[in-house]
Design a protein around this motif. Structure first.
Motif, mmCIF file in Angstrom:
data_model
loop_
_atom_site.group_PDB
_atom_site.id
_atom_site.type_symbol
_atom_site.label_atom_id
_atom_site.label_comp_id
_atom_site.label_asym_id
_atom_site.label_seq_id
_atom_site.Cartn_x
_atom_site.Cartn_y
_atom_site.Cartn_z
ATOM 1 N N LYS A 10 -1.015 -43.994 31.672
ATOM 2 C CA LYS A 10 -2.753 -44.551 31.722
ATOM 3 C C LYS A 10 -2.899 -45.011 32.734
ATOM 4 C CE LYS A 10 -4.726 -47.176 27.957
ATOM 5 N NZ LYS A 10 -5.445 -47.023 28.270
ATOM 6 N N ARG A 11 -4.246 -44.503 33.023
ATOM 7 C CA ARG A 11 -5.069 -45.606 33.973
ATOM 8 C C ARG A 11 -5.630 -46.716 32.797
ATOM 9 N NH1 ARG A 11 -6.760 -44.137 39.201
ATOM 10 N NH2 ARG A 11 -5.586 -42.727 39.125
ATOM 11 N N SER A 12 -6.210 -47.856 33.058
ATOM 12 C CA SER A 12 -7.332 -48.623 32.896
ATOM 13 C C SER A 12 -8.555 -48.928 34.056
ATOM 14 C CB SER A 12 -6.852 -49.546 32.597
ATOM 15 O OG SER A 12 -5.692 -49.442 31.185
ATOM 16 N N VAL A 13 -9.369 -47.909 33.533
ATOM 17 C CA VAL A 13 -10.481 -48.124 34.328
ATOM 18 C C VAL A 13 -11.736 -49.212 34.020
ATOM 19 C CG1 VAL A 13 -12.644 -46.838 35.426
ATOM 20 C CG2 VAL A 13 -10.557 -46.034 35.543
ATOM 21 N N GLY A 22 -27.349 -60.156 33.252
ATOM 22 C CA GLY A 22 -26.378 -60.902 34.432
ATOM 23 C C GLY A 22 -25.601 -59.608 34.359
ATOM 24 N N TRP A 23 -23.685 -59.056 34.271
ATOM 25 C CA TRP A 23 -23.555 -58.683 34.717
ATOM 26 C C TRP A 23 -21.868 -58.444 33.780
ATOM 27 C CZ3 TRP A 23 -23.311 -55.888 38.794
ATOM 28 C CH2 TRP A 23 -23.950 -55.726 39.890
ATOM 29 N N ARG A 24 -21.536 -57.478 33.352
ATOM 30 C CA ARG A 24 -20.358 -56.989 32.709
ATOM 31 C C ARG A 24 -19.790 -56.558 32.983
ATOM 32 N NH1 ARG A 24 -24.278 -55.669 27.246
ATOM 33 N NH2 ARG A 24 -24.667 -57.735 26.954
ATOM 34 N N VAL A 25 -18.350 -56.344 32.290
ATOM 35 C CA VAL A 25 -17.086 -55.593 32.726
ATOM 36 C C VAL A 25 -16.642 -54.920 31.714
ATOM 37 C CG1 VAL A 25 -14.296 -55.883 33.256
ATOM 38 C CG2 VAL A 25 -15.737 -57.077 34.144
ATOM 39 N N LEU A 26 -16.905 -53.517 31.740
ATOM 40 C CA LEU A 26 -16.199 -52.339 30.699
ATOM 41 C C LEU A 26 -15.474 -51.737 30.511
ATOM 42 C CD1 LEU A 26 -20.539 -50.641 30.497
ATOM 43 C CD2 LEU A 26 -19.712 -52.983 28.973
ATOM 44 N N GLU A 27 -14.631 -51.775 29.370
ATOM 45 C CA GLU A 27 -13.782 -50.577 30.255
ATOM 46 C C GLU A 27 -12.890 -49.413 28.586
ATOM 47 O OE1 GLU A 27 -8.798 -49.918 29.793
ATOM 48 O OE2 GLU A 27 -9.632 -51.818 28.335
ATOM 49 N N GLY A 28 -13.310 -48.706 28.880
ATOM 50 C CA GLY A 28 -14.181 -46.976 27.799
ATOM 51 C C GLY A 28 -15.155 -47.045 26.869
ATOM 52 N N GLY A 29 -16.630 -47.441 27.961
ATOM 53 C CA GLY A 29 -17.669 -48.368 27.136
ATOM 54 C C GLY A 29 -17.921 -49.373 26.272
ATOM 55 N N ARG A 30 -16.589 -49.874 26.356
ATOM 56 C CA ARG A 30 -16.473 -51.222 25.710
ATOM 57 C C ARG A 30 -16.836 -52.808 26.403
ATOM 58 N NH1 ARG A 30 -11.910 -52.379 22.654
ATOM 59 N NH2 ARG A 30 -10.731 -51.205 24.584
ATOM 60 N N MET A 31 -17.390 -53.093 26.222
ATOM 61 C CA MET A 31 -17.119 -54.530 26.852
ATOM 62 C C MET A 31 -15.823 -55.854 26.791
ATOM 63 S SD MET A 31 -20.165 -58.379 26.903
ATOM 64 C CE MET A 31 -19.522 -58.221 25.543
ATOM 65 N N VAL A 32 -15.701 -55.987 27.884
ATOM 66 C CA VAL A 32 -14.631 -56.514 27.928
ATOM 67 C C VAL A 32 -14.771 -58.166 28.015
ATOM 68 C CG1 VAL A 32 -12.160 -56.829 29.245
ATOM 69 C CG2 VAL A 32 -13.142 -54.522 29.370
ATOM 70 N N ALA A 43 -14.187 -60.290 39.772
ATOM 71 C CA ALA A 43 -13.202 -60.914 40.353
ATOM 72 C C ALA A 43 -12.450 -59.888 38.639
ATOM 73 C CB ALA A 43 -13.723 -62.185 39.559
ATOM 74 N N ALA A 44 -13.663 -60.369 37.264
ATOM 75 C CA ALA A 44 -12.425 -60.087 36.658
ATOM 76 C C ALA A 44 -12.733 -58.641 36.135
ATOM 77 C CB ALA A 44 -13.980 -60.390 35.075
ATOM 78 N N ALA A 45 -12.834 -58.121 37.174
ATOM 79 C CA ALA A 45 -12.666 -56.734 36.658
ATOM 80 C C ALA A 45 -11.351 -56.065 37.411
ATOM 81 C CB ALA A 45 -13.653 -55.719 37.246
ATOM 82 N N ILE A 46 -11.195 -56.515 38.910
ATOM 83 C CA ILE A 46 -10.449 -56.572 39.384
ATOM 84 C C ILE A 46 -9.014 -57.374 38.797
ATOM 85 C CG2 ILE A 46 -9.561 -57.636 41.329
ATOM 86 C CD1 ILE A 46 -12.218 -57.091 42.815
ATOM 87 N N ALA A 47 -9.167 -58.111 38.701
ATOM 88 C CA ALA A 47 -8.215 -59.496 37.796
ATOM 89 C C ALA A 47 -7.794 -57.876 36.650
ATOM 90 C CB ALA A 47 -8.543 -60.888 36.966
ATOM 91 N N ALA A 48 -8.732 -57.309 35.611
ATOM 92 C CA ALA A 48 -8.418 -56.934 34.854
ATOM 93 C C ALA A 48 -7.201 -55.215 35.593
ATOM 94 C CB ALA A 48 -9.225 -56.346 34.109
ATOM 95 N N ALA A 61 -10.540 -50.717 39.338
ATOM 96 C CA ALA A 61 -12.090 -51.256 39.470
ATOM 97 C C ALA A 61 -12.757 -50.962 39.992
ATOM 98 C CB ALA A 61 -11.428 -52.913 39.864
ATOM 99 N N VAL A 62 -13.797 -50.325 39.244
ATOM 100 C CA VAL A 62 -14.513 -49.789 39.623
ATOM 101 C C VAL A 62 -16.226 -50.641 39.339
ATOM 102 C CG1 VAL A 62 -16.828 -47.514 39.542
ATOM 103 C CG2 VAL A 62 -14.561 -47.338 38.737
#
Length: 85
Positions: A10-13, A22-32, A43-48, A61-62
């Motif tokens: 499984k790939r988590s994007v 501001g800015w958000r980190v999203l995974e599968g359309g949901r806000m992380v 930094a948060a997307a890379i850490a995730a 991380a995109v």
């Protein structure tokens, strides 16, 4: 030749994207997570992505520019080979 099934990991994007507030980190359309700056969001997307790798999966991380287009993609973990050989 018999067919062989290959287990896909499984790939988590995680997308770091701009919003009106501001800015958000999203995974599968949901806000992380939500952030004030692009740097914090990236930094948060890379850490995730690294956390997904550490859990035994694939992480990605995109990173988007302020206009919403993709600036960079980073993949963490052993990306499965798609070609024979």
């Amino acid at each position: 030749m018999p067919s062989r099934e290959v287990a896909m990991t499984k790939r988590s994007v995680f997308h770091s994207v701009p919003t009106n507030t501001g800015w958000r980190v999203l995974e599968g359309g949901r806000m992380v997570s939500a952030h004030h700056t692009q740097k914090q969001s990236e930094a948060a997307a890379i850490a995730a992505g690294h956390e997904a790798q550490d859990a035994g999966g694939l992480g990605q991380a995109v990173l988007h520019k302020s206009d919403g287009t993709i600036r960079e993609e980073r993949t963490y973990g052993a990306d499965p080979r798609r070609t024979k050989g």
